[in-house]
Design a protein around this motif. Structure first.
Motif, PDB file in Angstrom:
ATOM      1  N   PRO A 475      82.455   8.654 -10.743  1.00 30.53           N
ATOM      2  CA  PRO A 475      81.597   9.847 -10.657  1.00 30.53           C
ATOM      3  C   PRO A 475      80.294   9.510  -9.940  1.00 30.53           C
ATOM      4  CG  PRO A 475      82.506   9.608 -12.876  1.00 30.53           C
ATOM      5  CD  PRO A 475      82.838   8.343 -12.140  1.00 30.53           C
ATOM      6  N   SER A 476      79.888  10.388  -9.029  1.00 26.56           N
ATOM      7  CA  SER A 476      78.766  10.058  -8.157  1.00 26.56           C
ATOM      8  C   SER A 476      77.872  11.260  -7.898  1.00 26.56           C
ATOM      9  CB  SER A 476      79.291   9.528  -6.807  1.00 26.56           C
ATOM     10  OG  SER A 476      80.103   8.392  -6.976  1.00 26.56           O
ATOM     11  N   LEU A 477      76.607  10.967  -7.621  1.00 28.98           N
ATOM     12  CA  LEU A 477      75.625  11.955  -7.189  1.00 28.98           C
ATOM     13  C   LEU A 477      74.988  11.493  -5.891  1.00 28.98           C
ATOM     14  CD1 LEU A 477      73.542  12.796 -10.398  1.00 28.98           C
ATOM     15  CD2 LEU A 477      75.282  14.244  -9.331  1.00 28.98           C
ATOM     16  N   PHE A 478      74.631  12.449  -5.064  1.00 24.00           N
ATOM     17  CA  PHE A 478      73.880  12.182  -3.844  1.00 24.00           C
ATOM     18  C   PHE A 478      72.678  13.110  -3.848  1.00 24.00           C
ATOM     19  CE2 PHE A 478      73.923  13.380   0.941  1.00 24.00           C
ATOM     20  CZ  PHE A 478      72.788  12.639   1.175  1.00 24.00           C
ATOM     21  N   LEU A 479      71.470  12.523  -3.927  1.00 24.45           N
ATOM     22  CA  LEU A 479      70.240  13.299  -4.068  1.00 24.45           C
ATOM     23  C   LEU A 479      69.605  13.601  -2.714  1.00 24.45           C
ATOM     24  CD1 LEU A 479      68.475  11.533  -7.061  1.00 24.45           C
ATOM     25  CD2 LEU A 479      69.953  13.545  -7.092  1.00 24.45           C
ATOM     26  N   MET A 480      69.128  14.836  -2.567  1.00 25.89           N
ATOM     27  CA  MET A 480      68.485  15.277  -1.331  1.00 25.89           C
ATOM     28  C   MET A 480      67.306  16.171  -1.682  1.00 25.89           C
ATOM     29  SD  MET A 480      70.221  17.527   1.746  1.00 25.89           S
ATOM     30  CE  MET A 480      69.768  19.152   1.092  1.00 25.89           C
ATOM     31  N   THR A 481      66.251  16.092  -0.899  1.00 26.85           N
ATOM     32  CA  THR A 481      65.161  17.048  -1.069  1.00 26.85           C
ATOM     33  C   THR A 481      65.684  18.455  -0.790  1.00 26.85           C
ATOM     34  OG1 THR A 481      64.538  16.457   1.201  1.00 26.85           O
ATOM     35  CG2 THR A 481      63.226  15.522  -0.576  1.00 26.85           C
ATOM     36  N   GLY A 482      65.170  19.445  -1.544  1.00 29.29           N
ATOM     37  CA  GLY A 482      65.695  20.804  -1.463  1.00 29.29           C
ATOM     38  C   GLY A 482      65.035  21.647  -0.380  1.00 29.29           C
ATOM     39  N   PHE A 483      65.340  22.922  -0.401  1.00 29.36           N
ATOM     40  CA  PHE A 483      64.886  23.843   0.637  1.00 29.36           C
ATOM     41  C   PHE A 483      63.633  24.616   0.246  1.00 29.36           C
ATOM     42  CE2 PHE A 483      68.539  24.809   3.771  1.00 29.36           C
ATOM     43  CZ  PHE A 483      68.794  23.458   3.922  1.00 29.36           C
ATOM     44  N   SER A 484      63.158  24.455  -1.009  1.00 30.38           N
ATOM     45  CA  SER A 484      62.019  25.223  -1.487  1.00 30.38           C
ATOM     46  C   SER A 484      60.746  24.390  -1.393  1.00 30.38           C
ATOM     47  CB  SER A 484      62.251  25.661  -2.931  1.00 30.38           C
ATOM     48  OG  SER A 484      61.120  26.313  -3.457  1.00 30.38           O
ATOM     49  N   SER A 485      59.667  25.022  -0.930  1.00 28.78           N
ATOM     50  CA  SER A 485      58.382  24.336  -0.802  1.00 28.78           C
ATOM     51  C   SER A 485      57.253  25.311  -1.133  1.00 28.78           C
ATOM     52  CB  SER A 485      58.194  23.812   0.628  1.00 28.78           C
ATOM     53  OG  SER A 485      56.891  23.283   0.806  1.00 28.78           O
ATOM     54  N   PRO A 486      56.172  24.814  -1.763  1.00 32.14           N
ATOM     55  CA  PRO A 486      55.013  25.690  -1.985  1.00 32.14           C
ATOM     56  C   PRO A 486      54.275  26.017  -0.694  1.00 32.14           C
ATOM     57  CG  PRO A 486      54.507  23.445  -2.657  1.00 32.14           C
ATOM     58  CD  PRO A 486      55.977  23.478  -2.346  1.00 32.14           C
TER      59      PRO A 486
END
Length: 560
Positions: A475-486
């Motif tokens: 089981p694996s995860l791949f983390l990425m910065t998302g599309f939402s920003s202030p």
């Protein structure tokens, strides 16, 4: 260059030590600890790894070797145990630059021989330096087996000892990740090999001129591959693979029960597609010769041993790829190199891709060492050859330096786009296992949301190093910065997609230029990564696939 520059190697061993007291062993910490990764540490790592002195960190170059020595030195300074080969921090990945022998490669049909570039391209075979096959043809549609979707192009067919003919594409209606899996040439080749085929021909829609341009252009350049030392491959069975253009493809169907044109029409019918499969009334000869230049490049591996007598033998693997794509000169050596040229700058430094990920992984390790030994052991791996096709992770996942059955989870960091302030992260793979709720809880502690995949059409889950662990049942995860920003300038994906369109795999992915890398956002991302990894390492519950996961059902038995 396949050797290390000694002077710079020595520099890498001492440069950029930790900005606080060197840690020799982990200590105990309260379960509610909140990490506080230092922005300066993130910046220091990225500045070294993205320096012009490393020349873009292409595998097989001095620059990559210096980067690997730097990471090994940092692991030692942190107090991580060496967990590579022979008691050191390195696991050498067996690689080779392979080139097709255009003068030898050919396809023969009905007494006529077609040389490389004449309506046909014969692929390199990294497993077999030379091979030839003569066998009858069987058309197997898309060459896809998807029992969960009631589709199997091999059902009822005997292709043992034969050459399978497939057309590009997959059946319609598949979810994006499944589509990407079945569309992969590796998946199709593996399936053909499992059914006993000895060769594979893919029919494309290219014109004769397009085939000539393709075979004599990019496809004629060397490509970096693993060597047979990594282990058995479907290329051992599928000895020769070829692509043919539309005109030669049509000839393969002459005299058959359907023409190629009729087959394509039946398979692409929007209201009632059908998937014909049948023997073709031809025998074809294929021959290939592959020219190989072998070399090695190291994965860098460090271990933090757990403290729970019952769980310490289970290992959570954190990964980030260390290589990038080098320089304009490196592109001439093979495919996938630094292609663009921004003025006088010839170096693709890879500050975001993926010096940022390696830096965050190192600082995640520091947080563990400072704030408490976990229950499970944690392995930190800086991977080679991601840019060449996920090669270092494939070699490690198939030949781990720890017991394979001890690896219970993988969390992968590939190109955190830390060029904008982010409000959310994406955890690819979160819907496939019980790692998903862990990611959600960890991010929430930092007031960060975990968002659904914002670009499912890109099928990112099957396109980074974690996927090789998935294929081994982990089981694996791949983390990425998302599309939402202030910041409204970067909200709704403008920050992420803007980086891809302007800086990705270009010389401008560097520090102190037009691109502003936000080191504080790297520290924030590292804090989230630590909390995710920490809960996985300390949880009573072992990581497990969800019952309805396509990948869990396909590969999960590998870990049982």
């Amino acid at each position: 260059m396949k050797f290390l520059a000694p002077a710079l190697a020595c520099l890498a061993l001492v440069a950029c030590g930790p900005t606080d007291t060197t840690i020799g062993s982990a200590v105990e910490a309260p379960a509610d600890f909140m990490p506080n990764v230092r922005t300066g540490n993130i910046e220091a790592h990225i500045r070294f790894l993205a320096s012009d002195y490393l020349q873009g960190r292409d595998v097989g170059t001095d620059g990559y070797e210096i980067a690997a020595n730097y990471v090994a030195a940092q692991m030692q300074l942190l107090g991580l145990e060496p967990a590579g080969d022979n008691g050191g921090y390195f696991q050498q990945v067996p690689l080779q630059d392979v080139t097709a022998d255009a003068a030898y490669n050919s396809l023969s049909l009905d007494g006529e021989t077609f040389a490389q570039g004449d309506r046909v391209y014969i692929s390199t075979n990294p497993s077999l330096p030379e091979a030839s096959v003569t066998a009858p043809l069987v058309f197997v549609g898309y060459g896809v087996s998807a029992p969960n979707r009631d589709h199997d192009d091999y059902a009822g067919l005997d292709v043992a000892g034969k050459i399978v003919v497939i057309v590009n594409g997959v059946p319609g209606g598949l979810p994006s990740e499944e589509r990407a899996h079945h569309l992969s040439s590796t998946t199709k080749r593996n399936l053909a090999a499992a059914h006993g085929a000895v060769g594979m021909i893919t029919v494309t829609s290219r014109t004769d001129e397009q085939m000539r341009t393709y075979a004599n252009g990019t496809a004629a350049l060397p490509v970096t591959s693993l060597t047979p030392a990594t282990g058995p491959s479907s290329r051992d069975q599928i000895q020769v693979s070829a692509e043919v253009g539309a005109t030669l493809g049509a000839r393969l169907f002459e005299g058959a029960e359907m023409s190629l044109e009729d087959v394509r029409a039946a398979m692409s019918d929007e209201e009632n597609p059908t998937f014909p499969r049948f023997e073709l009334p031809h025998s074809v000869s294929l021959q290939q010769r592959t020219i190989s230049e072998p070399f090695t490049a190291p994965n860098v591996v460090g271990m933090l041993r757990g403290n729970d007598p019952e769980l310490a033998d289970e290992i959570v693997v954190l990964t980030a790829h260390l290589d990038h794509i080098g320089t304009i000169h490196d592109h001439m050596r093979g495919r996938g190199g630094c292609r663009s040229n921004d003025g006088e700058d010839s170096i693709c430094n890879g500050a975001v891709d993926n010096a940022s990920g390696v830096s965050i992984m190192l600082e995640t390790a520091r947080a563990f060492m400072q704030q408490g030994t976990p229950r499970r052991s944690v392995l930190f791996v800086a991977l080679a050859g991601e840019e060449k096709g996920l090669l270092g992770s494939e070699h490690f996942a198939r030949n781990p330096t720890v017991p394979a059955d001890a690896i219970v989870a993988n969390v992968n960091l590939d190109m955190p786009v830390i060029v904008y302030e982010f409000n959310d992260v994406v955890a690819f793979g979160s819907e496939h296992s019980n790692l998903g709720p862990i990611a959600t809880r960890a991010a929430a502690r930092m007031n960060i949301e975990v968002s659904p995949d914002p670009i499912p059409e890109q099928s990112i889950f099957v396109r980074s190093d974690h996927y090789n662990f998935v294929r081994e049942g982990v089981p694996s995860l791949f983390l990425m910065t998302g599309f939402s920003s202030p910041d409204p300038r970067w909200d709704e994906g403008e920050g992420f997609m803007g980086f891809l369109s302007t800086h990705y795999h270009r010389q401008t992915d560097q520090l102190d230029g037009d691109l502003e890398v936000l080191f504080d956002q790297g520290a924030k991302f590292a804090n989230i990564n630590y909390l995710i990894a920490r809960e996985i390492a300390d949880s009573d519950e072992r990581p497990a696939w969800n019952d309805d996961s396509f990948f869990g059902n396909l590969y999960g038995q590998a870990s049982e």
